[in-house]
Design an enzyme around this catalytic site. Sequence first.
Site, short mmCIF file in Angstrom:
data_model
loop_
_atom_site.label_atom_id
_atom_site.label_comp_id
_atom_site.label_asym_id
_atom_site.label_seq_id
_atom_site.Cartn_x
_atom_site.Cartn_y
_atom_site.Cartn_z
N GLY C 154 25.26 21.13 -20.40
CA GLY C 154 25.50 20.96 -18.97
C GLY C 154 24.20 20.86 -18.22
O GLY C 154 23.13 21.21 -18.73
N CYS C 155 24.29 20.38 -16.98
CA CYS C 155 23.08 20.19 -16.18
C CYS C 155 22.43 21.52 -15.83
O CYS C 155 21.22 21.70 -16.00
CB CYS C 155 23.41 19.39 -14.93
SG CYS C 155 24.79 20.02 -13.95
#
EC number: 1.2.1.38
Lengths: 352, 352, 352, 352
Positions: C154-155
Amino acid sequence: MGNMGRVPVGIVGASGYGGVQLVRLLKEHPGVEIVYLGGESSAGKPFSDLYPHLSPFVDLKIEAIDLEEIAARCQVVFLSLPNGLAYQMAPTLLARGCKVLDLSADYRFFDVNTYTSWYGGDRQDQEIVSKTVYGLPELYRDRIAQAQLIGCPGCYPTASLLALAPLLKQGLILPETAIIDAKSGTSGGGRQAKVNMLLAEADSSLGAYGVARHRHTPEIEQICSDLAGSEVTVQFTPHLIPMVRGILATVYATMRDPGLQHKDLITIYNAFYRNAPWVKVLSSGTYPQTKWACGTNLCYIGLEVDSRTGRVIVLSAIDNLMKGQAGQAVQCLNLMMGWEETLGLPQLSFYP
Amino acid sequence: MGNMGRVPVGIVGASGYGGVQLVRLLKEHPGVEIVYLGGESSAGKPFSDLYPHLSPFVDLKIEAIDLEEIAARCQVVFLSLPNGLAYQMAPTLLARGCKVLDLSADYRFFDVNTYTSWYGGDRQDQEIVSKTVYGLPELYRDRIAQAQLIGCPGCYPTASLLALAPLLKQGLILPETAIIDAKSGTSGGGRQAKVNMLLAEADSSLGAYGVARHRHTPEIEQICSDLAGSEVTVQFTPHLIPMVRGILATVYATMRDPGLQHKDLITIYNAFYRNAPWVKVLSSGTYPQTKWACGTNLCYIGLEVDSRTGRVIVLSAIDNLMKGQAGQAVQCLNLMMGWEETLGLPQLSFYP
Amino acid sequence: MGNMGRVPVGIVGASGYGGVQLVRLLKEHPGVEIVYLGGESSAGKPFSDLYPHLSPFVDLKIEAIDLEEIAARCQVVFLSLPNGLAYQMAPTLLARGCKVLDLSADYRFFDVNTYTSWYGGDRQDQEIVSKTVYGLPELYRDRIAQAQLIGCPGCYPTASLLALAPLLKQGLILPETAIIDAKSGTSGGGRQAKVNMLLAEADSSLGAYGVARHRHTPEIEQICSDLAGSEVTVQFTPHLIPMVRGILATVYATMRDPGLQHKDLITIYNAFYRNAPWVKVLSSGTYPQTKWACGTNLCYIGLEVDSRTGRVIVLSAIDNLMKGQAGQAVQCLNLMMGWEETLGLPQLSFYP
Amino acid sequence: MGNMGRVPVGIVGASGYGGVQLVRLLKEHPGVEIVYLGGESSAGKPFSDLYPHLSPFVDLKIEAIDLEEIAARCQVVFLSLPNGLAYQMAPTLLARGCKVLDLSADYRFFDVNTYTSWYGGDRQDQEIVSKTVYGLPELYRDRIAQAQLIGCPGCYPTASLLALAPLLKQGLILPETAIIDAKSGTSGGGRQAKVNMLLAEADSSLGAYGVARHRHTPEIEQICSDLAGSEVTVQFTPHLIPMVRGILATVYATMRDPGLQHKDLITIYNAFYRNAPWVKVLSSGTYPQTKWACGTNLCYIGLEVDSRTGRVIVLSAIDNLMKGQAGQAVQCLNLMMGWEETLGLPQLSFYP
C-alpha cells in the site's frame, strides 16, 4: 418567543450547496426563521448529518417534500433543486399564497419555449412564467419588490450581466461584439459526485467546457436583449478553475465611440450602480480578485479601455454561491419583504 | 452619533494578516469603533491601498506610530507587530491607562527568560510580564477579564492546548508521551514575501519545518505545565499545508488508565468546555475538517481512543487567523470589557 | 519488429489511477510492450476515451477480462483492481506461467486470516499466499527477484516502512512507541466519484480519517514485526491533504539509547539504503517536500533527533501513485526480470 | 568517458525556474553534458543548495559569470536571466563561436526599437538582432536549424501563436477580431519573492493583470503580422490562476467565411501541424486540460466553431515552463544540432 415576528421560511432541496448557503444565511438573518428543510434523498436525516460543522447551530431535520404542509408552515419558500422540478411545485405554493424564490433554471426565462429548447421538458405554464420576475435586483429591483415568484439568475449570468448592463443600457458598445470569457470555481457544479470534479482531476488544472453551447447563454442573451432593446447574441465560454468558490467574467466588446475614455466609463458605471449596494466599481487600474467577494454578496467590477483596439474590457468578480446563488436569493427576499436590500447579508470578505 | 458609546480602539501593525483580520472583525463589532491604524512601512497610505476590496468600507489612513497620540485617542490598543517590538511599546500605553492586547510572542511567557532564550533580546520587564495574562479564554477566562495586558497565544499553541487541556487538567495521560503533529495553512507565515511561501513552491506539496525546535514549543509546554501542575515536555512538529487558512493539530498521548472509554472521554471534554462557546466537541466517529472553522472563531475537537495501543488521539481544528490570532484577541477584548464572549465574532462557517 | 525481444505485459484494471500510471510507465519502459489492457466497466472503449491526453500515444482498447486469453498473450500481468478480485484471478494466471504483480491488498499479508479479518471475504488460498512476496524491494529484494507473484505494498505502508525499517532492524527504538502521522494527496482515493473527494469539499481543507482503524495498519505492523523479530503494534493516522499527489509520513519513536546522535542516525540510514537506488537520505537539517518525489519513484528521507524528548523523528516523502503504487510495481518487475532496478523509471522530478 | 561525444552546454542564470527546468531536461538529454552553471547572486553555492531534491543527481556548483571562461568550456549556452542582461552577454559568446539560446525577451523582436519601446533600455545592436531567429519551431523550423542565436518565445506568445497560426496563415479570420484570453499558473512569475505571488494571496483566487498593456502583446502581434502578411493588432488579457504550472489560451476570432465547418477546421489544423511532433490537435468536442501537457513539451489544441456568432474558438494548453520556456529551448537546440526534434524531451504527462 425570541423569534416572534420573524417570517417563517422553508428551503426545499436543503442538502446541496445552494441549500447549505441558504441555511447559513437565513440562520443569521434577523427577519426570518427557518421552519422547514426539505429533500428527497436525505428525508428523515438531521441536517447536521450532511454538514456536521453546523450541528451545534442548526437543529433541524430534513423532511419529505409535502407541498401542502410546506405552504401551511412557510410564508416564503426557497426552491433549490435540480432543473425541471421547481415548475412542478411552485404552482401549488403560489396558490396557497407563499412567496417563492427558485434557484434553478426553471423560472429564468420570459418565454417558456426558450426554456424547453435548452433544458427540455414539456411545459404549459407560460401564464405563471409571464408573472415571474428575473431576480437580478440591480436591473429589476422594483419588479422584484412586487413579485410573488422569482427566478433567481444563474451564477455566470449574474457576473456577466452586471459587467455588461451599463454598456448595453446606454448603447456604448456594438452588442454583437460582446464576448464573455468566464472562469468559475468547481463548487458551481454542485455537491454531486462526478469524476471530473474530483480534486485529483480538477486541481492543478484548467479547462473550458460547454464551448459555444452552455445553457447560461440564452439566459444572458435574454437579459442583454432586454437591456439593449433589440436581439443580442453573445459569445460565452465557461472555464473550470482549480478553486472552490468564485467567478470572474472577463468581458470584451467594441465601443461604438472609439474615443470613449476610461474615466468616463468609470463615471458611467458608478452612476448606473449608484443605488446598488452590492456592486462596487473599482478605481482606475484596479482589477478584482475573486477572493475579494468570497463569502459576501458583493460584485466587484474593474474597467479598462484599450484605445489600440477600440474595445472596453470589463472584469466582474463574485462569489458564485453568494451573489451568484443563495446571497442573491436573500437579496431578492429583502426586496420582496420591503426590508433593507443589505439585511442579513455579509459585506466584508475575509482576506486572505 | 451612530457610534456614541462605542469604545475607541487602535491597531498598531495594521498592514499584515493579523491587522487586516482585526480591521475586518472590529469593523463589524457592535462595541467598538476603530479610530486609529498604525504602521511603519505603510504610514501615510490609505488602508485600502493594501486591501482594495475593503475600500468601500474602510476609510482610514495608516498613521505613523506615535504612542502618546495613540494613548490619547484609544481606550484599547491591539499590537500586531513582529516579535520584539511590542514590549517596547506596551509600557507607555499601559501607563496612559490603555488596555493592550499583543498578538506577538512578546507577552506569552510567564518568565521573561523563557522568552529571551527562544526569541533573543535583552529584557528587564519581568514586572510587567508578571501582570500579563495569557489570552486563552478557555483556560484563563477570569484572569483575562481583570487584565490590562494580554499576551495573545500563538496559533499552534491555541489548537494544541485546547486539544490537550482536559487530559492534562484531569491527569488522564502520561504527559511525557504527548506528541503534537500540527498542520497549518501558509497564511501563518504572514504577509511577507518569502520564496518558500510562493504558491509556485508551496502548492501541491507538503513538508515539516522547525522539527524539534519550533518556538511555539516552550509556549505549549508552559501552559501544559500549568495545567498538569508539573513540568511537561512535549513533542511538537509543525507542517506546511498547501492551503491558505486553517490548523489541524493531531495530538497523541498514552492514557494513564488504559480502560478509559471513548464515550467517557467525550463526556469529559464536553464538561470541560461546558461554558466555552467557541469550542465544539464532536460526536463519536466525527473528525473535524479545518474548513469547518474557516472564517469563524471556533475550535472543533474530535476524539478517539485506541484500545490496541492505549493511546488517546485528539484532533483539533481552528482557523489560524481567527481563533489562532485575531478572533481570539477579540474574544479576550469581549471578556476584558465585560461583554458577551461571542460578541461580534462569526460563528457559522461557509461551506464549501 | 521494433519491439522484438520486449516482454509482452498486460494490465487488468487499466481505467483507474493505478492503471493509467502503469500504462504511462510501461509505455516508456525499454523492456516491455503493453499488449493487453483489461477492464469490466470500460470494456470495449479505446483507452484514450478515458485519458484523452494519451490518445496520440496509446492506441489500445480496453478488453473484457478473459484470463485464458490474457495468459496466452502476456508474460507478465499487472492486476490493478479493487480489493477482493485479484485472488480470484491470479491462480489461473500463475498456473499458465504468468508472472503476476497485484496492486490491491489481496496478496499483501503473510497470513490469509489477517487479510480476511480486516478486508472480509472467505479465502482458502493460504498455499498461494505463502509463496507470494511482499513487493517492497528495499526489504525483500532477493525474494522478489525469485517470485512469481508479488503483493505490491500500500501507499502508506511504503512511506511508513521505509522510514521505520532501519530503526526496527537495528533495534534502535522501542517499537511500541512508534507513531506514524501520515498525510496524503487525494489521488490515493482512486478515480471514483465520491462527494468527500470533490475539489469543492477537499480543497482548502484538511482532516484525519480512519483514526485507529485504517486497513493499512495491519500491513505496516506485519512488516514491522518481521523487521523487529517480534510482534509490533503501531499507531497510524492518515490525513487527507488538499493536493493531488504525494505522501508525507512523519514518524515518531522513542530511542532505546537516548544518547544516539543525529549524525550517527544519518550514517545508519545511509548504510541501510546503500544499495537502494530509490531511497535518498537527506543531509542534516533538510526535510523532504512531497513535491520533490512527484512523478518519480523516489523516497526522500529526513531525520531528526530530539535530545529533549529522547525521540527520533523520521520524515519520508513519496509520490503515492509512483513509489506508493505503480512505480514500485515496475521496480519489482525489473527485479523479477533480472533488469536494472532503475530501468524505465523516472528519477528527476520537475520543480516547481 | 561515458559522456564522450556529448555536446558541452552551459546555463547562465541557473537558479531560477527556467534554470532548474533546463538542468532537469539537459541532465536526461542524451546529446549534451552540462559543464557550466552560472549565476550572480548564488555564485559559489552548490546547485543543490537551491534545489535539494536534485542533490543526489546534480553535482555542480554555480559559478560566477565569466564570458570568456563560458565560451571556452561550452559549445552551447542557454541564457536564462531577467530581461535586459542577455543582449550584453550574447555578443561575446557569439563572437567566440558559441550557439546561444536566450530565454528572456531580449532577442524576441525583429526590430530593436520594438523591444526598447516596451522594455526600455538603449540598444544599438540591430545587426545582431536581425540575424536572430524567433525560437518557435512550428513556425520557423528551418531558420532555427541554421541559427547561431535564438530568441526563445514568451510563454503566453507560444500558447497564443500556436492557436492562431493556421487561422492567420490561411487567411481564415478577420485578424483585428482576434482576442486572446490567457490563463497561467503562478510559476510564470518566476522564483522571486513577491507578495501577490504568495500562496496565501494567490490561492483560491483568480484575477486579470496587465489588461491592455502586457508586454507579451507586441511579441504576439509581431508574429501574427508575419503570418498574416500585414499589420495585426490583437487583444491580449492574461490572468493568474491558483495553480503552479500550465497556460490555457482561449482565442476568439471572427471567421472570414461564416460557413466554415468545424471538421474542416480540424483538418486544416492537422495539416498545418502535420510535421510538428509537439502539437496535438484534439478531436471534435474535446477541449484540452492544462494538466495534460504538464511536465511535457506538448501543446494540445481544441477547436470549436460557433455558427450562431460566426466565430472560431481555439483552446491551446501548454506547460508554461516546458513548451512555454525551457522545453521549447531544448526543442530549438535539437534543431540547431540536427537532432530529432523530440530528443530528450518528455512526451507523456502523468495523470492525475
